[in-house]
Design a protein around this motif. Structure first.
Motif, short mmCIF file in Angstrom:
data_model
loop_
_atom_site.label_atom_id
_atom_site.label_comp_id
_atom_site.label_asym_id
_atom_site.label_seq_id
_atom_site.Cartn_x
_atom_site.Cartn_y
_atom_site.Cartn_z
N ARG A 123 -4.87 8.47 0.05
CA ARG A 123 -5.79 7.34 0.21
C ARG A 123 -6.42 6.95 -1.13
O ARG A 123 -6.57 5.76 -1.44
N GLU A 177 0.82 -1.22 0.00
CA GLU A 177 0.00 0.00 0.00
C GLU A 177 0.85 1.27 0.00
O GLU A 177 0.56 2.24 0.70
N GLN A 228 -4.76 1.48 -6.39
CA GLN A 228 -3.70 0.47 -6.51
C GLN A 228 -4.13 -0.86 -5.90
O GLN A 228 -3.81 -1.93 -6.43
N THR A 229 -4.85 -0.80 -4.79
CA THR A 229 -5.31 -2.02 -4.13
C THR A 229 -6.26 -2.80 -5.03
O THR A 229 -6.19 -4.04 -5.11
N VAL A 273 -3.87 5.00 -3.19
CA VAL A 273 -3.65 3.65 -2.68
C VAL A 273 -4.87 2.76 -2.91
O VAL A 273 -4.73 1.57 -3.23
#
Length: 398
Positions: free
Chosen positions: A360, A315, A366-367, A363
């Motif tokens: 946030r 992350e 990306q998650t 990320v």
């Protein structure tokens, strides 16, 4: 170290290698029984740990072994403890059978590829992407020649029944070698994206600055470590309480000399915050991923870029130059840039990391991409390739 001690160390490493099989519950099982008279022969230039191609070959070897599928390795270079498992390349033609499958991992000039291409059994070739010679010639003409010779071997892929590549970007190159387009299976070169769950973090001393940036990979010309230095120098002017950590071997001759000269050109306060850590263990790398604030990459040639996936797993916000395979690996995530305007980019990095909502959002995207990569890397694509080959072997026998 004495020859006796070295031998015992190699034996211990081999035993650990053979026992160190990761859990397969994250991967798909084959939906077919493997015929006892078929062996997989995997061919690659080198089998070294901490190398993307070598790591994937090792992972694939272990996957086949876990399913009790006969497998042989062939390479020119390899870890010393693998000596009893690796065959010389010229042995392949002497032992391969019509019921066998050859799996070639093609990433640079491969001796005997023309002879392998002429064998009549089922053959798979997976293209990883060869570094363009012009990115290397200034610093290592011999390596640039090896890459050019690899490109010259490209048309040999037409003699392989099954074509694969590690990304769509690499698949386009495969088809450029052919007179007419063919189907190319996409196989991400990772099989164990959950491996970090089983690796213990190894704490190491880190520079005591508020914000740390990380690069993971080889310190070679096409990875553009020089641009990382320029970017950090620009960022440092905005945020002096920061540092850049660069992992990987830093012994690339003239390129290392060039980097040292470039560092001397930077303001002293900036260059003193750039740390070349050299190669690190998996445990140390996990600790780094857990204790940095963002991942940077300026590379101008990638086939897939595994460190990007690792950064997603931890992350970390990713800031990456928009090379085609990098964009593909990231999907619609990370923050990619098409121009290396260091001042503008440094300001953007500072802004994103200073505002929690932007960080946030980055990320979270990306998650989601990481979850898709986990799904794409569950082994099914490999099993489909093998089953297709087995089907052809069976069809030719009746």
């Amino acid at each position: 170290m004495s020859s006796s001690a070295s031998h015992h160390n190699s034996v211990d490493q081999l035993e650990q290698f053979q026992q160190n099989v990761w859990p397969v519950h994250h991967l798909a099982d084959p939906w077919f029984l493997w015929p006892s008279n078929s062996t997989v022969h995997m061919v690659v230039n080198n089998v070294y740990e901490r190398d993307g191609v070598g790591n994937f070959v090792i992972a694939l070897y272990k996957l086949l072994r876990q399913h009790e599928i006969p497998c042989q390795l062939y390479a020119e270079g390899y870890e010393s403890y693998l000596e009893s498992l690796v065959n010389p390349l010229d042995r392949l033609a002497k032992i391969v059978k019509p019921s066998d499958i050859i799996f070639v991992h093609f990433s640079i000039y491969l001796p005997n590829l023309d002879k392998i291409a002429a064998l009549t059994c089922q053959k798979i070739i997976c293209y990883y992407g060869i570094t363009p010679p012009d990115l290397l010639s200034t610093f290592d003409q011999n390596l640039a020649n090896q890459c050019q010779w690899g490109y010259d071997q490209g048309p040999l892929v037409r003699h392989f029944q099954k074509l694969a590549a590690i990304s769509n970007a690499s698949a386009k190159v495969v088809n450029s070698f052919l007179d007419a387009p063919r189907s190319v299976a996409i196989i991400p070169p990772v099989l164990n994206l959950h491996k970090w769950e089983n690796i213990a973090s190894e704490p190491t001393t880190l520079p005591p600055y508020r914000r740390r940036f990380l690069y993971v990979g080889r310190v070679v010309p096409h990875k553009k470590i020089d641009d990382l230095i320029r970017l950090y120098s620009a960022y440092h002017a905005l945020d002096p309480n920061s540092c850049l950590l660069v992992t990987g071997f830093n012994d690339f001759g003239n390129y290392k000399v060039m980097l040292e000269a470039l560092l001397e050109e930077q303001p002293r306060s900036a260059r003193e915050r750039i740390y070349f850590l050299g190669p690190v263990s998996d445990g140390q790398l996990k600790f780094l991923y857990q204790n940095v604030d963002a991942f940077w990459i300026m590379s101008e040639h990638e086939g897939f870029c595994i460190p990007l996936v690792e950064a997603m797993a931890f992350e970390l916000p990713i800031f990456a130059f928009a090379q085609s395979a990098v964009r593909e690996t990231l999907g619609e995530s990370g923050l990619v840039f098409y121009q290396k305007d260091m001042q503008k980019l440094a300001c953007r990095v500072y802004q994103v990391l200073s505002e929690d909502s932007q960080r946030r959002q980055l990320v979270m995207a990306q998650t989601q991409q990481f979850k898709q990569l986990v799904k794409d890397s569950d082994g099914r694509a490999i099993w489909r390739l093998f089953e297709s080959c087995l089907g052809q072997i069976y069809a030719s026998s009746i």
